[in-house]
Design a protein around this motif. Structure first.
Motif, PDB file in Angstrom:
ATOM      1  N   ALA A 173      45.557  37.625  -1.679  1.00 59.40           N
ATOM      2  CA  ALA A 173      46.245  38.888  -1.924  1.00 59.40           C
ATOM      3  C   ALA A 173      47.541  38.689  -2.709  1.00 59.40           C
ATOM      4  O   ALA A 173      48.121  39.668  -3.202  1.00 59.40           O
ATOM      5  CB  ALA A 173      46.539  39.597  -0.608  1.00 59.40           C
ATOM      6  N   GLY A 174      47.994  37.437  -2.816  1.00 65.89           N
ATOM      7  CA  GLY A 174      49.211  37.164  -3.567  1.00 65.89           C
ATOM      8  C   GLY A 174      50.470  37.066  -2.728  1.00 65.89           C
ATOM      9  O   GLY A 174      51.584  37.132  -3.252  1.00 65.89           O
ATOM     10  N   VAL A 175      50.315  36.857  -1.405  1.00 69.12           N
ATOM     11  CA  VAL A 175      51.467  36.688  -0.527  1.00 69.12           C
ATOM     12  C   VAL A 175      52.147  35.353  -0.846  1.00 69.12           C
ATOM     13  O   VAL A 175      51.485  34.372  -1.203  1.00 69.12           O
ATOM     14  CB  VAL A 175      51.010  36.759   0.951  1.00 69.12           C
ATOM     15  CG1 VAL A 175      52.120  36.357   1.890  1.00 69.12           C
ATOM     16  CG2 VAL A 175      50.523  38.170   1.272  1.00 69.12           C
ATOM     17  N   ASP A 176      53.464  35.295  -0.699  1.00 69.18           N
ATOM     18  CA  ASP A 176      54.211  34.105  -1.111  1.00 69.18           C
ATOM     19  C   ASP A 176      54.139  32.963  -0.107  1.00 69.18           C
ATOM     20  O   ASP A 176      54.267  31.793  -0.484  1.00 69.18           O
ATOM     21  CB  ASP A 176      55.685  34.469  -1.340  1.00 69.18           C
ATOM     22  CG  ASP A 176      55.872  35.372  -2.548  1.00 69.18           C
ATOM     23  OD1 ASP A 176      55.374  35.017  -3.625  1.00 69.18           O
ATOM     24  OD2 ASP A 176      56.507  36.442  -2.409  1.00 69.18           O
ATOM     25  N   ALA A 177      54.006  33.254   1.186  1.00 68.76           N
ATOM     26  CA  ALA A 177      53.938  32.218   2.215  1.00 68.76           C
ATOM     27  C   ALA A 177      53.172  32.776   3.410  1.00 68.76           C
ATOM     28  O   ALA A 177      53.084  33.995   3.598  1.00 68.76           O
ATOM     29  CB  ALA A 177      55.336  31.759   2.633  1.00 68.76           C
ATOM     30  N   VAL A 178      52.627  31.855   4.216  1.00 70.77           N
ATOM     31  CA  VAL A 178      51.809  32.251   5.365  1.00 70.77           C
ATOM     32  C   VAL A 178      52.335  31.587   6.632  1.00 70.77           C
ATOM     33  O   VAL A 178      52.557  30.367   6.650  1.00 70.77           O
ATOM     34  CB  VAL A 178      50.330  31.864   5.161  1.00 70.77           C
ATOM     35  CG1 VAL A 178      49.515  32.117   6.429  1.00 70.77           C
ATOM     36  CG2 VAL A 178      49.730  32.632   3.989  1.00 70.77           C
ATOM     37  N   VAL A 179      52.528  32.396   7.668  1.00 70.81           N
ATOM     38  CA  VAL A 179      52.883  31.869   8.982  1.00 70.81           C
ATOM     39  C   VAL A 179      51.597  31.466   9.700  1.00 70.81           C
ATOM     40  O   VAL A 179      50.682  32.287   9.857  1.00 70.81           O
ATOM     41  CB  VAL A 179      53.647  32.911   9.823  1.00 70.81           C
ATOM     42  CG1 VAL A 179      53.849  32.402  11.256  1.00 70.81           C
ATOM     43  CG2 VAL A 179      54.986  33.234   9.188  1.00 70.81           C
ATOM     44  N   ILE A 215      50.174  27.680  -1.242  1.00 66.96           N
ATOM     45  CA  ILE A 215      51.471  28.324  -0.980  1.00 66.96           C
ATOM     46  C   ILE A 215      52.039  27.762   0.317  1.00 66.96           C
ATOM     47  O   ILE A 215      51.302  27.161   1.114  1.00 66.96           O
ATOM     48  CB  ILE A 215      51.322  29.860  -0.887  1.00 66.96           C
ATOM     49  CG1 ILE A 215      50.297  30.239   0.178  1.00 66.96           C
ATOM     50  CG2 ILE A 215      50.940  30.437  -2.245  1.00 66.96           C
ATOM     51  CD1 ILE A 215      50.154  31.746   0.385  1.00 66.96           C
ATOM     52  N   PRO A 216      53.348  27.915   0.552  1.00 68.73           N
ATOM     53  CA  PRO A 216      53.953  27.353   1.757  1.00 68.73           C
ATOM     54  C   PRO A 216      53.343  27.887   3.046  1.00 68.73           C
ATOM     55  O   PRO A 216      53.024  29.070   3.163  1.00 68.73           O
ATOM     56  CB  PRO A 216      55.428  27.771   1.634  1.00 68.73           C
ATOM     57  CG  PRO A 216      55.651  27.939   0.172  1.00 68.73           C
ATOM     58  CD  PRO A 216      54.365  28.498  -0.358  1.00 68.73           C
ATOM     59  N   VAL A 217      53.207  26.993   4.021  1.00 67.22           N
ATOM     60  CA  VAL A 217      52.737  27.335   5.357  1.00 67.22           C
ATOM     61  C   VAL A 217      53.892  27.146   6.326  1.00 67.22           C
ATOM     62  O   VAL A 217      54.581  26.114   6.289  1.00 67.22           O
ATOM     63  CB  VAL A 217      51.537  26.457   5.767  1.00 67.22           C
ATOM     64  CG1 VAL A 217      51.160  26.707   7.227  1.00 67.22           C
ATOM     65  CG2 VAL A 217      50.353  26.712   4.847  1.00 67.22           C
ATOM     66  N   ILE A 218      54.101  28.125   7.193  1.00 67.17           N
ATOM     67  CA  ILE A 218      55.186  28.107   8.169  1.00 67.17           C
ATOM     68  C   ILE A 218      54.562  27.996   9.554  1.00 67.17           C
ATOM     69  O   ILE A 218      53.890  28.923  10.010  1.00 67.17           O
ATOM     70  CB  ILE A 218      56.038  29.387   8.065  1.00 67.17           C
ATOM     71  CG1 ILE A 218      56.563  29.563   6.634  1.00 67.17           C
ATOM     72  CG2 ILE A 218      57.184  29.361   9.070  1.00 67.17           C
ATOM     73  CD1 ILE A 218      57.107  30.956   6.351  1.00 67.17           C
ATOM     74  N   ALA A 219      54.758  26.872  10.221  1.00 67.65           N
ATOM     75  CA  ALA A 219      54.143  26.659  11.528  1.00 67.65           C
ATOM     76  C   ALA A 219      54.901  27.422  12.603  1.00 67.65           C
ATOM     77  O   ALA A 219      56.140  27.401  12.655  1.00 67.65           O
ATOM     78  CB  ALA A 219      54.133  25.172  11.866  1.00 67.65           C
TER      79      ALA A 219
END
Length: 369
Positions: A173-179, A215-219
């Motif tokens: 979808a084009g989100v910048d980062a994912v939690v 893209i960045p992943v946020i744990a």
């Protein structure tokens, strides 16, 4: 010393440290907490899904006034078919089960009242107009038009995934980062493509997402000290999100009884429940959770509206047995640091120690050998 702080996520947002404060729903986010974390070098977050657009506008204005550093505003994406208001039939069907609990809280069961969710589209318009550094969201993905407008206005977007399928959908979808919202995390399971019960644990989910996404992943989930931060980074995370530890600080809006429960031995015992809101969420076991653990309750937001007066009364009385004691499985690791800035400094120093060159202490069995 390993420089764990200069991740692409941190550099892009201008953060000194890749640490995100988890947003708290239900009115327990506070401007002071968000600003404290942002000022300390992380990304403070404010859970605003419950605010009417006018209230949200005022709140984001106050956040801009409270800190000159990046912060995130978090909203809940409406699910297809989600009820827009509390209907009388649902109220009549389920109100009798709550009657004893209202009486226990020292109040008469409320008569039927109209309740409705804030207009999500209007909330998004406020976010676009106010331009926080980050717009984060859970339970779905905003429309392509909203995400495109965020990009045009320089607002970074962060979505939450409980499963690899959801992470891929967010990336596409084009989100910048994912939690990577792990099974261990406190509060609601932000699932939207898979059943909430399918949520994957933080470690495997972080590794899966970081291996597939570009893209960045946020744990997020079960992280409360430098060991958790270091482990997440080794698994491929670009940052970590910490909720429960900040929820227990003086600056959070959680009732005192909630904070005391988080710092007590009872925080070892959490469960996933729909009792308080109608959505699966992790909290510390108490009388209300245990009584409704296997009960049939209305879906969100119907149950949330029905229990709202009860939770408000419980907060007023500091009754931990009737409160939604949201907590992750890392609560038992909490230190006695009650100030948010002091907690943040501890997280940084502890991670420096874990990932740095400082030799670890010799254990008793090593010295004997």
């Amino acid at each position: 010393m390993t420089d764990w702080t200069r991740t692409p996520f941190a550099r892009t947002l201008g953060l000194r440290y890749p640490i995100v404060q988890g947003p708290f729903g239900g009115g327990i986010s506070r401007i002071g907490l968000t600003a404290a974390v942002s000022d300390a070098g992380g990304l403070g977050s404010f859970g605003a899904h419950h605010l009417e657009p006018e209230e949200l506008d005022v709140t984001v204005g106050l956040l801009h006034a409270a800190t000159n550093h990046p912060f995130a505003v978090n909203l809940w994406v409406p699910r297809p078919g989600q009820p827009d208001e509390l209907d009388r039939t649902t109220y009549d069907t389920y109100s009798d089960a709550l009657r004893p609990w209202f009486e226990r809280a020292g109040m008469s069961p409320p008569v039927y009242r109209h309740a409705a969710s804030p207009d999500f589209d209007a909330q998004v318009e406020v976010v676009l107009a106010r331009r926080p550094a980050v717009f984060s969201f859970v339970f779905g993905i905003p429309s392509p038009e909203v995400l495109a407008e965020c990009r045009r206005r320089g607002i970074r977007t962060i979505g939450a995934a409980t499963h690899l399928d959801e992470g891929i959908a967010l990336r596409d979808a084009g989100v910048d980062a994912v939690v990577a919202a792990g099974y261990e995390a406190g509060g609601h399971r932000p699932a939207f493509l898979r059943p909430a019960s399918d949520s994957v644990a933080t470690g495997p989910l972080t590794a899966q997402l970081s291996a597939v996404l570009e893209i960045p992943v946020i744990a997020a989930g079960g992280i409360a000290d430098g060991r958790g931060i270091a482990a997440a980074l080794v698994l491929g995370a670009d940052a970590v999100q910490i909720g429960t530890a900040f929820l227990a600080t003086d600056q959070s809006g959680a009732p005192d009884a909630h904070k005391q429960a988080l710092r007590s031995p009872r925080s070892r015992y959490t469960a996933l429940t729909r009792a308080f809101s109608g959505r699966l969420a992790r909290g510390i076991r108490n009388d209300f959770l245990d009584a409704f653990e296997f009960a049939d309750v209305p879906a969100y937001p119907q149950q949330n509206w029905m229990t709202a007066p009860l939770k408000a009364a419980a907060a007023e009385r500091d009754d931990a047995e009737l409160l939604a004691l949201w907590s992750g499985q890392g609560a038992a690791l909490l230190t006695d640091r009650r100030d948010a800035t002091e907690l943040f400094e501890f997280l940084v120093e502890d991670t420096d120690h874990i990932l740095g060159a400082t030799p670890r202490p010799t254990t008793a069995w090593e010295s004997v050998a």
